[in-house]
Design a protein around this motif. Structure first.
Motif, PDB file in Angstrom:
ATOM      1  N   THR A 169      -2.748  -4.933  -7.033  1.00 50.69           N
ATOM      2  CA  THR A 169      -3.180  -6.060  -7.688  1.00 50.69           C
ATOM      3  C   THR A 169      -2.448  -7.454  -7.957  1.00 50.69           C
ATOM      4  O   THR A 169      -2.713  -8.423  -7.659  1.00 50.69           O
ATOM      5  N   TYR A 170      -1.107  -7.105  -8.177  1.00 51.08           N
ATOM      6  CA  TYR A 170      -0.037  -8.141  -8.246  1.00 51.08           C
ATOM      7  C   TYR A 170       0.159  -8.919  -6.669  1.00 51.08           C
ATOM      8  O   TYR A 170       0.070  -9.966  -6.628  1.00 51.08           O
ATOM      9  N   TRP A 182       5.921   3.964  -0.544  1.00 49.34           N
ATOM     10  CA  TRP A 182       5.884   2.552  -0.884  1.00 49.34           C
ATOM     11  C   TRP A 182       6.767   2.098  -2.475  1.00 49.34           C
ATOM     12  O   TRP A 182       6.825   1.072  -2.634  1.00 49.34           O
ATOM     13  N   ALA A 183       7.053   3.126  -2.645  1.00 48.21           N
ATOM     14  CA  ALA A 183       7.686   3.093  -4.066  1.00 48.21           C
ATOM     15  C   ALA A 183       9.280   2.395  -3.940  1.00 48.21           C
ATOM     16  O   ALA A 183       9.927   2.803  -3.291  1.00 48.21           O
ATOM     17  N   TRP A 238       1.864   7.579  -9.986  1.00 44.08           N
ATOM     18  CA  TRP A 238       2.103   6.881  -8.782  1.00 44.08           C
ATOM     19  C   TRP A 238       0.612   6.188  -8.388  1.00 44.08           C
ATOM     20  O   TRP A 238       0.741   5.022  -7.753  1.00 44.08           O
ATOM     21  N   ASP A 239      -0.520   6.670  -8.782  1.00 43.47           N
ATOM     22  CA  ASP A 239      -1.805   6.080  -8.610  1.00 43.47           C
ATOM     23  C   ASP A 239      -1.777   4.673  -9.379  1.00 43.47           C
ATOM     24  O   ASP A 239      -2.060   3.734  -8.743  1.00 43.47           O
ATOM     25  N   ALA A 240      -1.448   4.859 -10.580  1.00 41.21           N
ATOM     26  CA  ALA A 240      -1.279   3.562 -11.469  1.00 41.21           C
ATOM     27  C   ALA A 240      -0.347   2.481 -10.750  1.00 41.21           C
ATOM     28  O   ALA A 240      -0.591   1.404 -11.138  1.00 41.21           O
ATOM     29  N   LYS A 241       0.715   2.936 -10.527  1.00 42.91           N
ATOM     30  CA  LYS A 241       1.739   1.813  -9.811  1.00 42.91           C
ATOM     31  C   LYS A 241       1.343   1.448  -8.831  1.00 42.91           C
ATOM     32  O   LYS A 241       1.339   0.145  -8.588  1.00 42.91           O
TER      33      LYS A 241
END
Length: 132
Positions: A124-125, A72-73, A115-118
């Motif tokens: 959230t966005y 997904w990055a 990657w977890d934080a991203k």
């Protein structure tokens, strides 16, 4: 690296047991265990499910891509991660430089955290955007 090693590494990064992964996939633990131990290989349906579960590409899971960048990055996400890793100063613990092996372990942990934080930020966005 064989698929079993990848599965074990990815599961352990998430702090999950084989039972938990098997339950998520709606299979029995011995079946999943056979994959981690390279006794059997998951069929394509489960390779896809495993890649989605661990947020990695099928190529990475199958050992064709050493890059652990989630599917997904975006390209900007990849640049952000590379910039973070390129900040190459000495890594110290209590004033003592750590070994290259320990640096690599820290890098893997940082990578998983990044990657977890991203992913959380993107989720959230996206959720906020859909509520508007």
């Amino acid at each position: 690296m064989k698929i079993g090693q990848r599965l074990t590494e990815l599961r352990e990064k998430k702090g999950l047991t084989q039972d938990q992964i098997a339950e998520m996939l709606d299979i029995k633990r011995p079946r999943y265990n056979s994959w981690e131990n390279n006794i059997a290989k998951p069929d394509i349906e489960f390779v896809n499910k495993l890649a989605e579960l661990h947020h990695v590409s099928v190529d990475y899971l199958l050992g064709r891509d050493e890059n652990n960048i989630p599917i997904w990055a975006s390209s900007k996400d990849e640049r952000d991660f590379k910039t973070m890793l390129e900040e190459d100063g000495p890594v110290m613990f209590d004033g003592v430089p750590i070994s290259d092996d320990d640096k690599e372990k820290i890098k893997r942990v940082m990578e998983a955290m990044f990657w977890d934080a991203k992913k959380k930020n993107k989720d959230t966005y996206s959720r906020k955007k859909s509520e508007d």
